[in-house]
Design a protein around this motif. Structure first.
Motif, PDB file in Angstrom:
ATOM      1  N   VAL A   9       9.524   0.834  -0.904  1.00  0.00           N
ATOM      2  CA  VAL A   9       8.698   0.638  -2.101  1.00  0.00           C
ATOM      3  C   VAL A   9       7.224   0.746  -1.747  1.00  0.00           C
ATOM      4  CG1 VAL A   9       8.016  -1.048  -3.839  1.00  0.00           C
ATOM      5  CG2 VAL A   9      10.428  -0.700  -3.339  1.00  0.00           C
ATOM      6  N   LYS A  10       6.800   0.127  -0.667  1.00  0.00           N
ATOM      7  CA  LYS A  10       5.402   0.198  -0.248  1.00  0.00           C
ATOM      8  C   LYS A  10       4.999   1.630   0.085  1.00  0.00           C
ATOM      9  CE  LYS A  10       4.802  -4.485   1.532  1.00  0.00           C
ATOM     10  NZ  LYS A  10       4.538  -5.299   2.733  1.00  0.00           N
ATOM     11  N   SER A  11       5.861   2.357   0.765  1.00  0.00           N
ATOM     12  CA  SER A  11       5.566   3.748   1.107  1.00  0.00           C
ATOM     13  C   SER A  11       5.466   4.608  -0.141  1.00  0.00           C
ATOM     14  CB  SER A  11       6.638   4.311   2.034  1.00  0.00           C
ATOM     15  OG  SER A  11       6.673   3.599   3.237  1.00  0.00           O
ATOM     16  N   ALA A  12       6.357   4.397  -1.101  1.00  0.00           N
ATOM     17  CA  ALA A  12       6.322   5.168  -2.340  1.00  0.00           C
ATOM     18  C   ALA A  12       5.056   4.871  -3.137  1.00  0.00           C
ATOM     19  CB  ALA A  12       7.557   4.860  -3.176  1.00  0.00           C
ATOM     20  N   LEU A  13       4.653   3.612  -3.193  1.00  0.00           N
ATOM     21  CA  LEU A  13       3.425   3.260  -3.905  1.00  0.00           C
ATOM     22  C   LEU A  13       2.197   3.861  -3.227  1.00  0.00           C
ATOM     23  CD1 LEU A  13       4.093  -0.456  -4.873  1.00  0.00           C
ATOM     24  CD2 LEU A  13       4.010   1.527  -6.386  1.00  0.00           C
ATOM     25  N   LEU A  14       2.159   3.853  -1.914  1.00  0.00           N
ATOM     26  CA  LEU A  14       1.049   4.446  -1.183  1.00  0.00           C
ATOM     27  C   LEU A  14       0.986   5.954  -1.432  1.00  0.00           C
ATOM     28  CD1 LEU A  14      -1.279   4.093   0.804  1.00  0.00           C
ATOM     29  CD2 LEU A  14       0.365   4.465   2.648  1.00  0.00           C
ATOM     30  N   LEU A  16       2.146   7.559  -4.028  1.00  0.00           N
ATOM     31  CA  LEU A  16       1.739   7.749  -5.422  1.00  0.00           C
ATOM     32  C   LEU A  16       0.237   7.564  -5.582  1.00  0.00           C
ATOM     33  CD1 LEU A  16       2.732   8.235  -8.332  1.00  0.00           C
ATOM     34  CD2 LEU A  16       2.960   5.771  -8.544  1.00  0.00           C
ATOM     35  N   LEU A  17      -0.328   6.571  -4.926  1.00  0.00           N
ATOM     36  CA  LEU A  17      -1.765   6.326  -4.992  1.00  0.00           C
ATOM     37  C   LEU A  17      -2.549   7.491  -4.405  1.00  0.00           C
ATOM     38  CD1 LEU A  17      -4.099   4.370  -5.628  1.00  0.00           C
ATOM     39  CD2 LEU A  17      -3.787   3.457  -3.329  1.00  0.00           C
TER      40      LEU A  17
END
Length: 84
Positions: A9-14, A16-17
């Motif tokens: 989840v953290k990798s996907a959010l990063l 996406l950002l």
């Protein structure tokens, strides 16, 4: 949530950002104003939606739409207020 899911989840959010910031590089000033107005409106709408109605998603959607519209129309609004 286990550690592996948290990392995904953290990798996907990063990702996406970073992709979102890279997409702003070649935008017109009107597009930039609409995007920033939409982001500010969505944040404010989420807060108001939570406080008033208990539904941050609806508040964010409405606030984002209004903010994007106002951001895109800002030059026209300023011209009409200045009498031009």
């Amino acid at each position: 949530m286990n550690i592996m899911k948290c990392r995904i989840v953290k990798s996907a959010l990063l990702l996406l950002l970073v992709a979102g910031l890279a997409g702003c590089a070649n935008m017109s000033p009107t597009g930039q104003r609409a995007l920033s107005g939409g982001a500010i409106g969505a944040a404010g709408g989420a807060v108001l939606g939570t406080v008033v109605a208990g539904n941050p998603a609806v508040g964010a959607a409405v606030g984002g739409a209004v903010g994007a519209g106002v951001g895109a129309a800002l030059p026209s609004i300023e011209r009409s207020l200045n009498g031009n």
